[in-house]
Design a protein around this motif. Structure first.
Motif, PDB file in Angstrom:
ATOM      1  N   ALA A 128      30.265  78.226  29.649  1.00  0.00           N
ATOM      2  CA  ALA A 128      30.264  79.667  29.352  1.00  0.00           C
ATOM      3  C   ALA A 128      30.336  79.961  27.867  1.00  0.00           C
ATOM      4  CB  ALA A 128      31.436  80.345  30.068  1.00  0.00           C
ATOM      5  N   THR A 129      30.888  79.037  27.077  1.00  0.00           N
ATOM      6  CA  THR A 129      31.075  79.316  25.653  1.00  0.00           C
ATOM      7  C   THR A 129      31.066  78.009  24.883  1.00  0.00           C
ATOM      8  OG1 THR A 129      32.507  80.405  24.027  1.00  0.00           O
ATOM      9  CG2 THR A 129      33.600  79.221  25.810  1.00  0.00           C
ATOM     10  N   ARG A 130      30.882  78.101  23.590  1.00  0.00           N
ATOM     11  CA  ARG A 130      30.926  76.945  22.712  1.00  0.00           C
ATOM     12  C   ARG A 130      32.063  77.145  21.714  1.00  0.00           C
ATOM     13  NH1 ARG A 130      28.513  75.183  26.191  1.00  0.00           N
ATOM     14  NH2 ARG A 130      26.444  74.237  26.257  1.00  0.00           N
ATOM     15  N   ALA A 131      33.043  76.263  21.786  1.00  0.00           N
ATOM     16  CA  ALA A 131      34.227  76.406  20.945  1.00  0.00           C
ATOM     17  C   ALA A 131      33.948  75.934  19.524  1.00  0.00           C
ATOM     18  CB  ALA A 131      35.393  75.624  21.538  1.00  0.00           C
ATOM     19  N   GLY A 132      34.612  76.571  18.580  1.00  0.00           N
ATOM     20  CA  GLY A 132      34.504  76.196  17.172  1.00  0.00           C
ATOM     21  C   GLY A 132      35.875  76.036  16.552  1.00  0.00           C
ATOM     22  N   GLN A 133      35.950  76.210  15.249  1.00  0.00           N
ATOM     23  CA  GLN A 133      37.205  76.148  14.501  1.00  0.00           C
ATOM     24  C   GLN A 133      37.929  74.819  14.714  1.00  0.00           C
ATOM     25  OE1 GLN A 133      38.275  80.075  16.364  1.00  0.00           O
ATOM     26  NE2 GLN A 133      39.135  80.465  14.345  1.00  0.00           N
ATOM     27  N   GLY A 134      37.172  73.740  14.718  1.00  0.00           N
ATOM     28  CA  GLY A 134      37.781  72.431  14.928  1.00  0.00           C
ATOM     29  C   GLY A 134      38.816  72.084  13.874  1.00  0.00           C
ATOM     30  N   ILE A 135      38.538  72.394  12.619  1.00  0.00           N
ATOM     31  CA  ILE A 135      39.485  72.091  11.541  1.00  0.00           C
ATOM     32  C   ILE A 135      40.768  72.898  11.715  1.00  0.00           C
ATOM     33  CG2 ILE A 135      39.879  72.222   9.055  1.00  0.00           C
ATOM     34  CD1 ILE A 135      37.975  70.009   9.876  1.00  0.00           C
ATOM     35  N   GLU A 136      40.625  74.198  12.003  1.00  0.00           N
ATOM     36  CA  GLU A 136      41.794  75.047  12.194  1.00  0.00           C
ATOM     37  C   GLU A 136      42.616  74.590  13.396  1.00  0.00           C
ATOM     38  OE1 GLU A 136      38.797  76.069  11.560  1.00  0.00           O
ATOM     39  OE2 GLU A 136      38.940  77.245   9.706  1.00  0.00           O
ATOM     40  N   GLN A 137      41.919  74.128  14.446  1.00  0.00           N
ATOM     41  CA  GLN A 137      42.653  73.640  15.612  1.00  0.00           C
ATOM     42  C   GLN A 137      43.466  72.386  15.270  1.00  0.00           C
ATOM     43  OE1 GLN A 137      40.763  73.405  19.442  1.00  0.00           O
ATOM     44  NE2 GLN A 137      39.232  74.945  18.907  1.00  0.00           N
ATOM     45  N   LEU A 138      42.867  71.489  14.505  1.00  0.00           N
ATOM     46  CA  LEU A 138      43.608  70.305  14.082  1.00  0.00           C
ATOM     47  C   LEU A 138      44.804  70.677  13.214  1.00  0.00           C
ATOM     48  CD1 LEU A 138      40.697  67.843  13.205  1.00  0.00           C
ATOM     49  CD2 LEU A 138      42.215  67.752  15.193  1.00  0.00           C
ATOM     50  N   ALA A 139      44.601  71.627  12.315  1.00  0.00           N
ATOM     51  CA  ALA A 139      45.692  72.064  11.442  1.00  0.00           C
ATOM     52  C   ALA A 139      46.808  72.708  12.254  1.00  0.00           C
ATOM     53  CB  ALA A 139      45.158  73.035  10.391  1.00  0.00           C
ATOM     54  N   LEU A 140      46.442  73.518  13.239  1.00  0.00           N
ATOM     55  CA  LEU A 140      47.461  74.186  14.061  1.00  0.00           C
ATOM     56  C   LEU A 140      48.236  73.168  14.895  1.00  0.00           C
ATOM     57  CD1 LEU A 140      48.844  76.697  15.069  1.00  0.00           C
ATOM     58  CD2 LEU A 140      46.942  77.087  16.647  1.00  0.00           C
ATOM     59  N   GLY A 141      47.548  72.177  15.441  1.00  0.00           N
ATOM     60  CA  GLY A 141      48.257  71.135  16.175  1.00  0.00           C
ATOM     61  C   GLY A 141      49.263  70.416  15.292  1.00  0.00           C
ATOM     62  N   ASP A 142      48.875  70.130  14.064  1.00  0.00           N
ATOM     63  CA  ASP A 142      49.773  69.492  13.094  1.00  0.00           C
ATOM     64  C   ASP A 142      50.937  70.424  12.759  1.00  0.00           C
ATOM     65  OD1 ASP A 142      50.639  67.561  11.272  1.00  0.00           O
ATOM     66  OD2 ASP A 142      49.470  68.419   9.629  1.00  0.00           O
ATOM     67  N   PHE A 143      50.644  71.710  12.599  1.00  0.00           N
ATOM     68  CA  PHE A 143      51.660  72.713  12.267  1.00  0.00           C
ATOM     69  C   PHE A 143      52.728  72.778  13.367  1.00  0.00           C
ATOM     70  CE2 PHE A 143      53.097  77.158  11.810  1.00  0.00           C
ATOM     71  CZ  PHE A 143      53.325  77.223  10.444  1.00  0.00           C
TER      72      PHE A 143
END
Length: 490
Positions: free
Chosen positions: A353-368
């Motif tokens: 249904a959708t294509r996810a983006g913001q891979g860098i931000e997701q990695l940063a948030l997981g680290d945060f």
């Protein structure tokens, strides 16, 4: 053929002559000024007559031939046969059905959310304190994410979201919210609105009924309407969503949207008996409950009430959350937690249904989250918002008297100030806007026949030093008296 008009008018600045010639020839063809079959001068002759380079003419001719506007043959270049251009309609001419513009669903979505344009003003609800954002910690997480990133992070994000973020979020929800979930049950989205859209499309079919709180979150109604669902309004009382037997019998839902931890906008908290009863009725009727755990992170009166998602192992509940209030809305990251039984299918359907983006931000948030920065930030903000709410309560009582009725302060970033019947909240909000306040009328969130009369006062972005002056202006807005007497929805 006289074609001096092609370059007679002034040229746009910094636009190459070949592009000017191309655009003016194309416009002349499409408008009918150059009729189908008209022979154009040879490129060399047109270049000489217009005093331009032959390559300029060749570029325009070749581009128009490629687009099908011109035809080149042994006899030269002529205007292609194009469909007849319809006669221009007058401004008052009837437009055939289906050509008016957007769909009915999209037109309904154009209704503005009250106060959205006043997001930076004092008392604007739902606006966090951007000044307290932990820039240094977040920047360090972003830098690590970029340093460790590979080519995969430059494409679409992994189906369901980056595994590192889903693992970190599962741990956070388990320890802080008491939800025994694993990473496979979590789908990362672009905020709450995207999460609601996915739930509407993947859990409901076109024409299904979805229950919405009344008064309630208007953007949810938009998401459901655009997905083709029929929205049925269910009133909210002191214990939260309050469906009647008539609602269950005549408007059986496929989806039930609730904000039980801090109902938006009234701030009511759904009681435990009401939560258990809703789960049981939803199970019996084959309905899904969409639990938006709105503002549970900023609970002040004791621990947050248990989420419906975690009350029963087999509860038909999907849990929705976002980082827009806890971090910042521009991050555009939220999440859905689904039961284990549908987790794999939901993730696969989401990928289609959708294509996810913001891979860098997701990695940063997981680290945060994993480093404890997120929990520490929430702890600091809870104390900060508690102090602002206390200052606002004191100022309101001083300005309006000790009997002023306030509610919704157990959690979140706003209070509701209930008004006496002779003062209409809609009119007060209009006057407040002229005074530079982002106050919202409670009635603007309601749908007939529900009537409410109060003011939604956000304090997330209201520094303590601004409270007195903001309340002073609010007093001026409230001073005028109105004659209509709506009943409060409480």
């Amino acid at each position: 053929m006289e074609l001096d008009w092609l370059l007679a008018s002034p040229l746009p600045e910094r636009l190459p002559r070949q592009r000017v010639l191309y655009h003016r020839l194309r416009d002349a063809i499409l408008s009918g000024r150059l009729a189908s079959g008209t022979r154009l001068p040879a490129s060399r002759g047109l270049a000489a007559s217009l005093n331009i380079a032959r390559n300029t003419v060749l570029f325009a001719y070749e581009q128009l031939v490629a687009e099908g506007c011109l035809v080149a043959d042994r006899q030269g270049t002529r205007v292609a046969s194009l469909p007849a251009r319809p006669a221009a309609r007058s401004a008052t001419a009837d437009v055939p059905a289906g050509l008016q513009g957007l769909s009915t669903r999209a037109t309904a979505a154009l209704q503005p959310e009250p106060g959205r344009e006043a997001a930076a003003l004092p008392f604007s609800p739902g606006v966090p304190d951007f000044g307290a954002f932990p820039f240094r910690s977040w920047r360090a997480c972003l830098e690590r994410a970029w340093r460790d990133a590979g080519w995969r992070q430059l494409g679409y994000a992994a189906h369901g979201g980056e595994p590192a973020l889903r693992e970190a979020l599962a741990g956070h929800l388990t320890s802080v919210r008491g939800l025994a979930v694993n990473a496979a049950q979590i789908v990362i989205t672009s905020g709450t609105q995207a999460a609601l859209d996915l739930c509407a499309r993947l859990l409901g079919d076109h024409g299904d009924t979805v229950w919405a709180e009344n008064p309630g979150y208007l953007a949810a109604r938009v998401a459901f309407g655009l997905a083709g669902l029929q929205v049925h309004d269910v009133p909210v009382d002191a214990e939260g969503l309050s469906p009647s037997e008539d609602d269950w019998r005549h408007h059986p839902p496929r989806l039930v949207m609730i904000t039980p931890s801090h109902q938006y906008p009234t701030g009511r908290v759904m009681s435990l008996p009401r939560r258990l009863a809703l789960i049981e009725r939803a199970r019996q009727s084959g309905a899904w409950i969409i639990e938006d755990d709105y503002d549970s992170e900023f609970r002040r009166a004791g621990p947050a009430p248990p989420a419906l998602f975690g009350l029963q192992a087999d509860a038909p509940v999907v849990y929705v959350g976002t980082f827009s209030k806890t971090l910042y809305p521009g991050l555009r990251l939220g999440y859905i937690v689904v039961p284990q039984a549908i987790a794999a299918d939901f993730a696969r359907a989401t990928a289609q249904a959708t294509r996810a983006g913001q891979g860098i931000e997701q990695l940063a948030l997981g680290d945060f989250i994993r480093r404890g920065y997120y929990t520490a930030h929430l702890r600091r903000m809870r104390a900060r918002y508690a102090a602002r709410q206390a200052a606002l309560r004191a100022a309101l009582r001083e300005a309006f008297g000790p009997r002023v009725e306030l509610s919704g302060g157990e959690a979140g970033l706003h209070l509701v100030m209930w008004l006496p019947p002779e003062i209409r909240d809609i009119e007060v909000a209009k006057r407040a806007a002229k005074l530079g306040l982002g106050v919202r009328a409670l009635q603007s969130y309601a749908r007939a026949p529900m009537t409410c009369n109060g003011l939604v006062l956000g304090y997330g972005n209201l520094e303590e030093g601004m409270v007195s002056e903001s309340v002073r202006r609010l007093v001026v807005a409230v001073q005028s008296q109105d004659t209509d007497k709506p009943k409060n929805c409480h």
